[in-house]
Design a protein around this motif. Structure first.
Motif, PDB file in Angstrom:
ATOM      1  N   GLY A   1       0.818  -1.213   0.000  1.00 33.26           N
ATOM      2  CA  GLY A   1       0.000   0.000   0.000  1.00 33.26           C
ATOM      3  C   GLY A   1       0.852   1.263   0.000  1.00 33.26           C
ATOM      4  N   THR A   2       1.989   1.198   0.706  1.00 35.09           N
ATOM      5  CA  THR A   2       2.880   2.360   0.735  1.00 35.09           C
ATOM      6  C   THR A   2       3.473   2.625  -0.642  1.00 35.09           C
ATOM      7  OG1 THR A   2       3.422   1.935   3.042  1.00 35.09           O
ATOM      8  CG2 THR A   2       4.952   3.319   1.806  1.00 35.09           C
ATOM      9  N   ALA A   3       3.870   1.563  -1.346  1.00 33.96           N
ATOM     10  CA  ALA A   3       4.402   1.730  -2.697  1.00 33.96           C
ATOM     11  C   ALA A   3       3.366   2.376  -3.608  1.00 33.96           C
ATOM     12  CB  ALA A   3       4.846   0.384  -3.263  1.00 33.96           C
ATOM     13  N   LEU A   4       2.125   1.958  -3.484  1.00 31.57           N
ATOM     14  CA  LEU A   4       1.062   2.539  -4.308  1.00 31.57           C
ATOM     15  C   LEU A   4       0.841   4.018  -3.967  1.00 31.57           C
ATOM     16  CD1 LEU A   4      -1.471  -0.427  -4.293  1.00 31.57           C
ATOM     17  CD2 LEU A   4       0.012   0.282  -6.179  1.00 31.57           C
ATOM     18  N   THR A   5       0.934   4.348  -2.670  1.00 33.44           N
ATOM     19  CA  THR A   5       0.802   5.745  -2.264  1.00 33.44           C
ATOM     20  C   THR A   5       1.927   6.590  -2.854  1.00 33.44           C
ATOM     21  OG1 THR A   5      -0.340   5.159  -0.203  1.00 33.44           O
ATOM     22  CG2 THR A   5       0.737   7.315  -0.286  1.00 33.44           C
ATOM     23  N   LEU A   6       3.153   6.059  -2.815  1.00 33.02           N
ATOM     24  CA  LEU A   6       4.285   6.761  -3.420  1.00 33.02           C
ATOM     25  C   LEU A   6       4.080   6.912  -4.926  1.00 33.02           C
ATOM     26  CD1 LEU A   6       7.159   4.981  -1.466  1.00 33.02           C
ATOM     27  CD2 LEU A   6       6.499   7.385  -1.232  1.00 33.02           C
ATOM     28  N   GLY A   7       3.546   5.855  -5.535  1.00 37.54           N
ATOM     29  CA  GLY A   7       3.266   5.919  -6.969  1.00 37.54           C
ATOM     30  C   GLY A   7       2.216   6.957  -7.302  1.00 37.54           C
ATOM     31  N   GLU A   8       1.207   7.082  -6.446  1.00 33.92           N
ATOM     32  CA  GLU A   8       0.176   8.094  -6.666  1.00 33.92           C
ATOM     33  C   GLU A   8       0.771   9.496  -6.565  1.00 33.92           C
ATOM     34  OE1 GLU A   8      -2.779   7.259  -3.777  1.00 33.92           O
ATOM     35  OE2 GLU A   8      -3.471   5.412  -4.756  1.00 33.92           O
ATOM     36  N   ALA A   9       1.725   9.663  -5.631  1.00 30.04           N
ATOM     37  CA  ALA A   9       2.375  10.968  -5.484  1.00 30.04           C
ATOM     38  C   ALA A   9       3.144  11.324  -6.749  1.00 30.04           C
ATOM     39  CB  ALA A   9       3.310  10.958  -4.271  1.00 30.04           C
ATOM     40  N   ALA A  10       3.877  10.350  -7.295  1.00 25.65           N
ATOM     41  CA  ALA A  10       4.613  10.598  -8.537  1.00 25.65           C
ATOM     42  C   ALA A  10       3.651  10.788  -9.705  1.00 25.65           C
ATOM     43  CB  ALA A  10       5.568   9.441  -8.818  1.00 25.65           C
ATOM     44  N   GLY A  11       2.598   9.973  -9.732  1.00 21.88           N
ATOM     45  CA  GLY A  11       1.622  10.063 -10.812  1.00 21.88           C
ATOM     46  C   GLY A  11       0.881  11.376 -10.829  1.00 21.88           C
TER      47      GLY A  11
END
Length: 239
Positions: free
Chosen positions: A160-170
């Protein structure tokens, strides 16, 4: 200025995070007081080290609290959210696996109470998320790869943390790629790599103890008390 401790309701108190929250709050009596610890089943004994325990079915009868901190299961999430809305008290939640309907209820509740729902309460990860968003905005067209590593028993991937980081970059327009590793007893590591022509930037966070998540949740709870209604992020409450 009010210097009394923040009165906490710990929801999901029998779980690993719930127990860590109770233990760490007890180490800071000037800052926190656990006035209710709520578990799925009827507790025995009713009071442990001065902390009163309640069954989930008794949630409506818990004493007055300043902030509820919820690390439970999806089927227990609706009652604690409803109680906080009813009493007008803040909610901090790290319960994972909640449905789209429950996420919508969270968004709606933010119009009435201050609340934070997050996949990770590490303060370091909150800073990392901000750095990732800023780097992605400053480096358009660069490749962005997120590598996350966890213990062998973690089932979801990417985390879930990786996805949150990905959303920030996205949110800054980046196209993100993920890789997941499951090995040993790794608590949690997240590396975000930005790669351009002839150069590379790596932003890395490593958690070596699970208490970092409980400490972060307590910090957020203390900062959320007294705030106006709204859906906050951990990084909104760092100072």
């Amino acid at each position: 200025m009010d210097t009394s401790p923040t009165r906490l309701l710990i929801h999901g108190a029998s779980g690993r995070m719930g127990q860590a929250l109770i233990r760490l709050a007890a180490e800071q009596p000037a800052g926190y007081q656990v006035v209710a610890a709520v578990t799925r089943r009827a507790p025995s004994p009713r009071v442990v080290d001065g902390v009163p325990y309640f069954a989930a079915s008794e949630l409506a009868g818990v004493p007055v609290f300043d902030v509820a901190v919820d690390f439970s299961l999806p089927d227990g999430f609706d009652p604690i959210l409803a109680l906080c809305v009813e009493r007008g008290t803040p909610l901090v939640s790290g319960t994972t696996g909640i449905s789209d309907r429950q996420m919508a209820a969270l968004a709606h509740a933010g119009a009435r109470i201050p609340l934070v729902w997050a996949t990770n309460f590490s303060l370091g990860v909150a800073v990392l998320t901000d750095l990732v968003e800023r780097a992605a905005a400053a480096l358009p067209g660069w490749d962005v790869d997120i590598v996350e590593s966890h213990h062998v028993h973690k089932k979801d991937a990417p985390s879930g943390t990786a996805l949150t980081l990905g959303e920030a970059a996205g949110s800054a327009g980046a196209q993100v790629h993920y890789a997941s590793l499951r090995a040993g007893d790794i608590v949690g590591e997240h590396a975000v790599q930005f790669t351009g022509l002839g150069e590379r930037i790596e932003l890395v966070h490593r958690a070596t103890h699970r208490d970092v998540f409980a400490r972060g949740a307590l910090h957020v709870a203390s900062k959320l008390a007294g705030r106006p209604a709204g859906n906050y992020r951990v990084r909104d409450l760092l100072d």
